[in-house]
Design a protein around this motif. Structure first.
Motif, PDB file in Angstrom:
ATOM      1  N   GLY A  34       0.784  -1.215   0.000  1.00 29.14           N
ATOM      2  CA  GLY A  34       0.000   0.000   0.000  1.00 29.14           C
ATOM      3  C   GLY A  34       0.817   1.266   0.000  1.00 29.14           C
ATOM      4  O   GLY A  34       1.992   1.283   0.389  1.00 29.14           O
ATOM      5  N   TRP A  35       0.182   2.318  -0.470  1.00 34.12           N
ATOM      6  CA  TRP A  35       0.684   3.681  -0.339  1.00 34.12           C
ATOM      7  C   TRP A  35      -0.207   4.408   0.659  1.00 34.12           C
ATOM      8  O   TRP A  35      -1.434   4.359   0.560  1.00 34.12           O
ATOM      9  N   ALA A  48      -3.736   4.153  -1.717  1.00 33.01           N
ATOM     10  CA  ALA A  48      -4.018   3.095  -2.684  1.00 33.01           C
ATOM     11  C   ALA A  48      -3.347   1.813  -2.219  1.00 33.01           C
ATOM     12  O   ALA A  48      -2.259   1.864  -1.644  1.00 33.01           O
ATOM     13  N   THR A  49      -4.006   0.696  -2.454  1.00 34.60           N
ATOM     14  CA  THR A  49      -3.433  -0.591  -2.080  1.00 34.60           C
ATOM     15  C   THR A  49      -3.631  -1.608  -3.195  1.00 34.60           C
ATOM     16  O   THR A  49      -4.535  -1.462  -4.038  1.00 34.60           O
ATOM     17  N   ILE A  50      -2.778  -2.615  -3.190  1.00 33.68           N
ATOM     18  CA  ILE A  50      -2.910  -3.726  -4.116  1.00 33.68           C
ATOM     19  C   ILE A  50      -2.568  -4.992  -3.344  1.00 33.68           C
ATOM     20  O   ILE A  50      -1.660  -4.980  -2.504  1.00 33.68           O
ATOM     21  N   TYR A  58      -8.629   2.279  -3.746  1.00 32.35           N
ATOM     22  CA  TYR A  58      -8.191   3.669  -3.739  1.00 32.35           C
ATOM     23  C   TYR A  58      -9.034   4.484  -2.766  1.00 32.35           C
ATOM     24  O   TYR A  58     -10.235   4.246  -2.622  1.00 32.35           O
ATOM     25  N   ALA A  59      -8.388   5.460  -2.160  1.00 29.86           N
ATOM     26  CA  ALA A  59      -9.147   6.447  -1.400  1.00 29.86           C
ATOM     27  C   ALA A  59     -10.042   7.204  -2.361  1.00 29.86           C
ATOM     28  O   ALA A  59      -9.668   7.452  -3.525  1.00 29.86           O
TER      29      ALA A  59
END
Length: 122
Positions: A34-35, A48-50, A58-59
């Motif tokens: 994640g970011w 954002a995450t994957i 996403y936010a």
């Protein structure tokens, strides 16, 4: 696990930046990458995450402007940021955990990078 971000900087409103995160050390079969971002005195928030199944989240504030991606062969995580706004100004962190649930919850992550500053001027 070690994480190192790069790519932050100062851009005018409407500009673009691409953040990168290099990962080294242990790997996981199931994971969230994640970011996250944080302003001084504020809580860290998911951007954002994957996960290991390729699902992205996403936010709401960045949907349609930011794109998260990964390069598993190079152990890299990216965040392409476009149409940047002054509200996007923050320290950005990448993080990883060995689970693919609750990816948007920052306090569940095990490993964090040192962060890279993004500043968007109006």
């Amino acid at each position: 696990v070690q994480l190192m971000e790069a790519g932050g900087g100062s851009v005018p409103s409407g500009g673009s930046l691409r953040l990168s995160c290099a990962a080294s050390g242990d790997s996981y079969g199931d994971y969230c990458l994640g970011w996250f971002r944080q302003l001084p005195g504020k809580e860290r928030e998911a951007v954002a995450t994957i996960d290991s199944d390729g699902r992205t989240n996403y936010a709401h504030s960045v949907k349609g402007r930011f794109t998260i991606s990964q390069d598993n062969a190079r152990n890299m995580l990216y965040l392409q940021m476009s149409s940047l706004k002054p509200d996007d100004t923050a320290m950005y962190y990448c993080a990883v955990k060995g689970s693919n649930s609750n990816c948007l919850v920052p306090w569940t992550y095990h490993y964090w990078g040192q962060g890279t500053q993004v500043t968007v001027s109006s």
